[in-house]
Enzyme design. Structure first.
Site, PDB file in Angstrom:
ATOM      1  N   CYS A  82       1.029  -1.154   0.017  1.00 45.48           N
ATOM      2  CA  CYS A  82      -0.059  -0.184  -0.116  1.00 45.48           C
ATOM      3  C   CYS A  82       0.956   1.259   0.058  1.00 45.48           C
ATOM      4  CB  CYS A  82      -0.899   0.035   1.394  1.00 45.48           C
ATOM      5  SG  CYS A  82      -1.738   1.605   1.576  1.00 45.48           S
ATOM      6  N   ASP A 134     -21.465   6.449  -2.208  1.00 43.38           N
ATOM      7  CA  ASP A 134     -20.554   7.029  -1.355  1.00 43.38           C
ATOM      8  C   ASP A 134     -19.086   6.651  -1.562  1.00 43.38           C
ATOM      9  OD1 ASP A 134     -22.577   8.242   0.688  1.00 43.38           O
ATOM     10  OD2 ASP A 134     -23.339   6.141   0.770  1.00 43.38           O
ATOM     11  N   HIS A 150      -3.946   9.392 -13.347  1.00 42.96           N
ATOM     12  CA  HIS A 150      -5.399   8.754 -13.526  1.00 42.96           C
ATOM     13  C   HIS A 150      -6.285  10.001 -12.865  1.00 42.96           C
ATOM     14  CE1 HIS A 150      -4.146   6.601  -9.925  1.00 42.96           C
ATOM     15  NE2 HIS A 150      -5.326   7.072  -9.603  1.00 42.96           N
ATOM     16  N   ASP A 171      -6.320  11.767 -10.145  1.00 39.84           N
ATOM     17  CA  ASP A 171      -6.524  12.330  -8.586  1.00 39.84           C
ATOM     18  C   ASP A 171      -5.158  12.838  -8.143  1.00 39.84           C
ATOM     19  OD1 ASP A 171      -4.682   9.988  -8.314  1.00 39.84           O
ATOM     20  OD2 ASP A 171      -6.225   8.663  -7.343  1.00 39.84           O
ATOM     21  N   HIS A 178      -4.932   2.311  -3.919  1.00 40.46           N
ATOM     22  CA  HIS A 178      -4.975   3.127  -3.042  1.00 40.46           C
ATOM     23  C   HIS A 178      -6.501   3.392  -2.651  1.00 40.46           C
ATOM     24  CE1 HIS A 178      -3.786   6.137  -6.507  1.00 40.46           C
ATOM     25  NE2 HIS A 178      -5.308   6.021  -6.332  1.00 40.46           N
ATOM     26  N   GLU A 182      -1.069  -4.430 -12.131  1.00 39.93           N
ATOM     27  CA  GLU A 182      -0.829  -5.355 -11.542  1.00 39.93           C
ATOM     28  C   GLU A 182      -1.490  -6.788 -12.191  1.00 39.93           C
ATOM     29  OE1 GLU A 182       1.553  -5.377  -9.467  1.00 39.93           O
ATOM     30  OE2 GLU A 182       1.420  -3.385  -8.893  1.00 39.93           O
ATOM     31  N   GLU A 226      -8.268  -1.926   1.623  1.00 37.99           N
ATOM     32  CA  GLU A 226      -8.343  -0.580   0.977  1.00 37.99           C
ATOM     33  C   GLU A 226      -9.835  -0.099   1.732  1.00 37.99           C
ATOM     34  OE1 GLU A 226      -6.215   1.191  -0.250  1.00 37.99           O
ATOM     35  OE2 GLU A 226      -4.860  -0.492  -0.572  1.00 37.99           O
ATOM     36  N   HIS A 259      -2.427   1.753   8.906  1.00 37.73           N
ATOM     37  CA  HIS A 259      -1.767   0.412   8.728  1.00 37.73           C
ATOM     38  C   HIS A 259      -1.634  -0.152   9.956  1.00 37.73           C
ATOM     39  CE1 HIS A 259      -0.005   1.461   4.608  1.00 37.73           C
ATOM     40  NE2 HIS A 259      -1.090   0.782   4.420  1.00 37.73           N
ATOM     41  N   MET A 295      -4.667  -5.102   7.630  1.00 33.13           N
ATOM     42  CA  MET A 295      -4.069  -3.700   7.649  1.00 33.13           C
ATOM     43  C   MET A 295      -2.608  -3.360   7.617  1.00 33.13           C
ATOM     44  SD  MET A 295      -6.759  -2.120   6.724  1.00 33.13           S
ATOM     45  CE  MET A 295      -5.938  -0.640   6.399  1.00 33.13           C
TER      46      MET A 295
END
Length: 311
Positions: A129, A208, A218, A220, A233, A248, A268, A277, A285
């Protein structure tokens, strides 16, 4: 794996790795004959670390600059506010870098040598992550028999008290066969949390949580880094964006050299709910994933989400 408050006020988790490792953009998903969502290359953005094994304080070696940036990205060095830290463009192994490596080693339960030894390199090159390990609020709960290592994202950000039914939707190019495992991941968090229920929205606009496969830059602000680096992410409450890296190799279940869609979704979603984490390697996590493995929620994850929303 597995938040920071940005200047625009939006918090995020699992940031895609540094732009230094951006690879060419491909416009369409590619599938193998067995139906896996395939990557386009075997190059890993973390692979440069393998060639630096054994480096230590006092050395000047090409690649140390990228090592500094790696550790800075994941929260172990701060080049913006710490004047003692040397210019990250310098390929020199200074005292601050040694201390950062010791901090990294301690976080991942390694021998804190301060040298880029083999166990440290092996951990650093793991697909993971992208959210930083440091700058978090740690909440450890100890009893006679158990120790919890769950942590909350910085803030900690939470969904409002009256918002316990969350809806989710998939992007237009999201593979249909991967929708059921993601739905199962939401169901598992609903059962574990005792606070939330999830359902699929009728439209993406009304949801939501919005889930999609993306690659490289992409839109963001946190581009993915190609295969073998950051897997996915998600953004902290109440943003709701959740992106898989399409470069991936994705599959349902445990298949060698691939990543399980459901296991990564569980991780996620934890971030989407406000968890950071964990320092417990078996927890969902935990920040890294092995290819070919599946993981589920542990008591550490469950205690964490219940503690976060208890009040």
């Amino acid at each position: 794996m597995f938040e920071h408050s940005l200047s625009n006020g939006i918090s995020f988790s699992c940031i895609a790795f540094l732009f230094l490792f951006v690879l060419p953009v491909f416009s369409h998903f590619q599938y193998q004959p067995n139906g896996l969502l395939d990557n386009s290359t075997n190059h890993s953005p973390f692979g440069f670390l393998k060639h630096m094994q054994g480096c230590h304080k006092g050395e000047k070696l090409k690649g140390i600059r990228d090592l500094k940036l790696y550790l800075s990205h994941f929260g172990y060095l701060n080049y913006q506010s710490n004047r003692k830290v040397a210019n990250p463009k310098e390929d020199y192994f200074d005292k601050e870098l040694e201390e950062a490596i010791k901090s990294y080693q301690a976080y991942y339960h390694l021998n804190a040598t301060g040298t880029l030894d083999a166990p440290t390199v092996s951990m650093m090159v793991m697909p993971r992550c992208g959210y930083p390990d440091k700058e978090t609020h740690q909440h450890s709960h100890k009893t006679l028999h158990t120790v919890s290592h769950y942590q909350f994202l910085q803030g900690p950000p939470k969904w409002p008290q009256g918002k316990r039914h969350l809806t989710y939707a998939f992007g237009s190019r999201f593979p249909t066969r991967f929708m059921p495992p993601v739905a199962r991941a939401f169901s598992k968090w609903a059962t574990a949390s005792r606070y939330f229920r999830f359902s699929q929205a009728r439209t993406n606009q009304s949801a939501d949580i919005k889930i999609s496969f993306e690659r490289e830059s992409h839109g963001d602000g946190y581009p993915f880094d190609g295969p073998g680096g950051v897997l996915a992410h998600a953004f902290a409450p109440t943003d709701g964006r959740f992106h898989y890296d399409a470069d991936e190799s994705w599959v349902i279940g445990a298949v060698p050299n691939t990543f399980d869609v459901e296991s990564v979704a569980l991780h996620e979603i934890g971030h989407l709910l406000g968890l950071d984490h964990s320092q417990f390697p078996n927890a969902i996590m935990w920040s890294t994933f092995y290819s070919g493995e599946t993981k589920g929620l542990t008591s550490d994850d469950i205690l964490g989400v219940r503690a976060l929303y208890r009040n």
